[in-house]
Design an enzyme around this catalytic site. Structure first.
Site, short mmCIF file in Angstrom:
data_model
loop_
_atom_site.label_atom_id
_atom_site.label_comp_id
_atom_site.label_asym_id
_atom_site.label_seq_id
_atom_site.Cartn_x
_atom_site.Cartn_y
_atom_site.Cartn_z
N HIS A 141 -2.64 73.55 -93.46
CA HIS A 141 -4.05 73.90 -93.29
C HIS A 141 -4.69 73.04 -92.21
O HIS A 141 -4.25 71.93 -91.95
CB HIS A 141 -4.83 73.79 -94.61
CG HIS A 141 -4.76 72.46 -95.29
ND1 HIS A 141 -3.64 71.99 -95.92
CD2 HIS A 141 -5.70 71.50 -95.46
CE1 HIS A 141 -3.88 70.80 -96.46
NE2 HIS A 141 -5.14 70.48 -96.18
N HIS A 143 -8.35 71.50 -90.92
CA HIS A 143 -9.74 71.20 -91.29
C HIS A 143 -10.64 71.41 -90.07
O HIS A 143 -10.31 70.97 -88.97
CB HIS A 143 -9.89 69.73 -91.71
CG HIS A 143 -9.10 69.36 -92.92
ND1 HIS A 143 -9.68 69.22 -94.16
CD2 HIS A 143 -7.78 69.08 -93.09
CE1 HIS A 143 -8.75 68.86 -95.03
NE2 HIS A 143 -7.59 68.77 -94.40
#
Length: 199
Positions: A141, A143
């Site tokens: 992922h 951010h």
């Protein structure tokens, strides 16, 4: 030994839970164990896979065939968002380049929308890759962290930087190029060649 491993498991669950609003009444740490890099859409109860499948709550702000963007439920700042692939990969290096490219191609669009919605004029992109880097959910992922002047979000911003010594710099650059060359040869053997910059 068992008490130590239970304490470690509870700490890990606490860290994972701090990223998302969940309604777990018992600490089933194994439910958050992401251990495969096979790209399956649902891996061992991974919270991101559960979100992709609609089995866990999240505020989605963007979605396409490859990735989605959600608001972090326990943000570092207002507007902190996460871009995640819909398939399960435990780390950035395990994520296929095509998936990374698809995620990255959406970052200008999503980050612009986040900045406008939060009234910010800057942002950080961050990937915590590996435990030492602070990764607690082992599903790739990115951010998006909106920033304002003097928000003092990172303590490292107040640290002074030291110039790299030329002999160390040359040795470091040579080492990186050597490792890139090894990686490039592996990619070439798979038919996914790329070019390297050589000084």
């Amino acid at each position: 030994m068992e008490a130590t491993s239970t304490a470690t498991a509870l700490r890990r669950l606490s860290l994972l839970s701090s990223h998302f609003r969940t309604h777990c009444s018992s600490p089933q740490v194994s439910a958050f164990n992401c251990s495969s890099t096979d790209g399956e859409n649902h891996e061992n109860g991974c919270v991101f896979c559960m979100i992709v499948l609609g089995e866990a709550p999240a505020l989605k702000v963007y979605e396409d065939d490859v990735c989605l963007c959600i608001l972090d439920a326990n943000p570092l700042c207002f507007g902190h968002s996460l871009v995640i692939p819909k398939s399960h990969f435990t780390s950035l290096q395990e994520t296929p380049p095509s998936v990374v490219a698809a995620m990255s191609s959406k970052l200008p669009l999503i980050s612009s929308a986040v900045m406008k919605a939060t009234g910010c004029d800057s942002f950080n992109l961050l990937v915590n890759n590996g435990a030492a880097a602070g990764q607690v959910i082992y599903h790739t992922h990115i951010h998006i962290i909106p920033r304002k002047a003097s928000d003092c979000l990172w303590t490292s911003e107040s640290l002074s930087r030291c110039p790299l010594k030329s002999d160390e710099a040359q040795k470091l650059a040579d080492g990186i190029r050597e490792n890139l060359s090894i990686s490039n040869n592996i990619e070439d053997s798979k038919g996914n060649g790329s070019s390297l910059i050589v000084n």
